[in-house]
Design a protein around this motif. Structure first.
Motif, mmCIF file in Angstrom:
data_model
loop_
_atom_site.group_PDB
_atom_site.id
_atom_site.type_symbol
_atom_site.label_atom_id
_atom_site.label_comp_id
_atom_site.label_asym_id
_atom_site.label_seq_id
_atom_site.Cartn_x
_atom_site.Cartn_y
_atom_site.Cartn_z
ATOM 1 N N VAL A 155 23.231 -67.406 -48.968
ATOM 2 C CA VAL A 155 22.564 -66.453 -48.065
ATOM 3 C C VAL A 155 22.665 -66.934 -46.614
ATOM 4 O O VAL A 155 22.964 -66.157 -45.694
ATOM 5 N N ILE A 156 22.442 -68.250 -46.400
ATOM 6 C CA ILE A 156 22.543 -68.808 -45.044
ATOM 7 C C ILE A 156 23.960 -68.630 -44.502
ATOM 8 O O ILE A 156 24.163 -68.217 -43.351
ATOM 9 N N PHE A 158 26.343 -66.419 -45.395
ATOM 10 C CA PHE A 158 26.696 -65.026 -45.124
ATOM 11 C C PHE A 158 25.953 -64.508 -43.894
ATOM 12 O O PHE A 158 26.502 -63.723 -43.121
ATOM 13 N N SER A 159 24.717 -64.948 -43.696
ATOM 14 C CA SER A 159 23.976 -64.562 -42.486
ATOM 15 C C SER A 159 24.640 -65.149 -41.253
ATOM 16 O O SER A 159 24.747 -64.485 -40.211
ATOM 17 N N PHE A 160 25.090 -66.387 -41.373
ATOM 18 C CA PHE A 160 25.765 -67.048 -40.247
ATOM 19 C C PHE A 160 27.028 -66.286 -39.851
ATOM 20 O O PHE A 160 27.258 -66.002 -38.671
ATOM 21 N N ARG A 162 27.829 -63.210 -40.459
ATOM 22 C CA ARG A 162 27.640 -61.789 -40.145
ATOM 23 C C ARG A 162 26.840 -61.558 -38.866
ATOM 24 O O ARG A 162 27.102 -60.611 -38.125
ATOM 25 N N TYR A 163 25.870 -62.443 -38.601
ATOM 26 C CA TYR A 163 24.922 -62.132 -37.524
ATOM 27 C C TYR A 163 24.980 -63.081 -36.327
ATOM 28 O O TYR A 163 24.224 -62.903 -35.385
ATOM 29 N N THR A 164 25.795 -64.128 -36.345
ATOM 30 C CA THR A 164 25.851 -65.035 -35.200
ATOM 31 C C THR A 164 27.164 -64.853 -34.443
ATOM 32 O O THR A 164 28.172 -64.425 -35.010
ATOM 33 N N GLY A 167 29.808 -67.162 -35.853
ATOM 34 C CA GLY A 167 30.352 -66.628 -37.101
ATOM 35 C C GLY A 167 31.316 -65.484 -36.845
ATOM 36 O O GLY A 167 32.371 -65.384 -37.485
ATOM 37 N N THR A 168 30.972 -64.631 -35.881
ATOM 38 C CA THR A 168 31.872 -63.523 -35.523
ATOM 39 C C THR A 168 33.184 -64.058 -34.966
ATOM 40 O O THR A 168 34.267 -63.540 -35.277
#
Length: 292
Positions: A155-156, A158-160, A162-164, A167-168
């Motif tokens: 979860v950490i 995928f959040s990294f 997708r939302y940082t 990460g992008t």
């Protein structure tokens, strides 16, 4: 029925470890188009570091886990800066050979370090010999903890991605390195971060696997089972790496319990071959067509 549930649980827990190692394969391949054959040895190194912190330095389990993550991240960073950075732009096969060399070096180095060597070790965790009983069903906390920690980590991650912003940037680099450079993204920093994350994932995989299979210099060979998990999932797909790991883990566990001896080691490969015959790009892969 209870035996079946316990076998499935065992398969999911080992499948989570396969999935974490497979994520390391996929991350590095997406960013650099290189297959890191030392990913299994990074798992082994993480397990030995955690064993040393707990056994010789008397660290509590959670503190040892945190320190090992930091040390593995630094190791991945240093490895990329000192060995792999100079190979950027060189033929892919040269870099692959270097990763094979790193795997042999790490295994040999571990065998020569006093207190490590070629013996088998183990360490206690807060979940050792702890069980959950529901009627006649008995579940091991050691296996449940592997599943829960792996799920939190996924979860950490995928959040990294997708939302940082970082990460992008990593996702953009994996799509098109030249376009990423034009957009102001430092590709070399993305490479460093990718190897750092891959080393951390390998280290955590080793810590989770150690209570199940113990700590020894050959535990890095688990990479040979995590690699087909990455291929099965599509090799460029992060969710595919996790799903592939679970399929391999559950298949291996069921085959080991219900089929004659010997099937455990080949059942997962049979499934891999069958899936690739139907979907050569893997379960979550996208088929690329080239014009001729």
């Amino acid at each position: 029925m209870n035996e079946f549930i316990q076998t499935i649980l065992s398969g999911i827990s080992i499948g989570c470890v396969y999935g974490l190692v497979a994520l390391g394969f996929v991350l590095i391949f997406k960013a650099t188009e290189v297959i890191n054959f030392a990913q299994g040895e990074l798992l082994m190194l993480g397990a030995f570091l955690c064993y040393t912190l707990i056994t010789f330095l008397n660290f509590p389990y959670w503190a040892a886990l945190l320190v090992t993550i930091i040390l593995m991240g630094l190791f991945g960073l240093v490895l990329e800066r000192t060995v792999l950075r100079s190979l950027v732009g060189e033929p892919v096969y040269a870099i692959v050979i270097v990763t094979i060399g790193i795997s042999f070096f790490l295994r040999s180095a571990v065998s020569m370090i006093p207190g490590w060597g070629t013996d088998t070790y183990g360490f206690q965790t807060p979940f050792t010999e702890q069980y959950v009983r529901t009627g006649q069903l008995v579940l091991s906390w050691e296996q449940l903890s592997v599943i829960m920690i792996a799920a939190i980590l996924i979860v950490i991650l995928f959040s990294f991605f997708r939302y940082t912003r970082v990460g992008t940037a990593m996702r953009a680099t994996s799509q098109n390195q030249l376009a990423a450079v034009y957009m102001g993204i430092s590709v070399t920093r993305v490479f460093s971060l990718t190897w750092t994350i891959a080393a951390v994932l390998g280290g955590i995989g080793g810590i989770l696997l150690a209570p199940i299979t113990f700590v020894h210099m050959n535990m890095g060979f688990i990479g040979l089972k995590a690699f087909p998990a990455a291929v099965l999932g599509g090799f460029r797909s992060l969710p595919g790496a996790i799903v592939g790991g679970l399929i391999i883990g559950i298949t291996e566990s069921l085959a080991g319990f219900y089929l004659p001896k010997g099937w455990k080691d080949v059942a997962a490969w049979i499934i891999l071959i069958g899936v690739l015959m139907i979907r050569p790009q893997g379960l979550f892969g996208i088929q690329e067509k080239k014009k001729v």
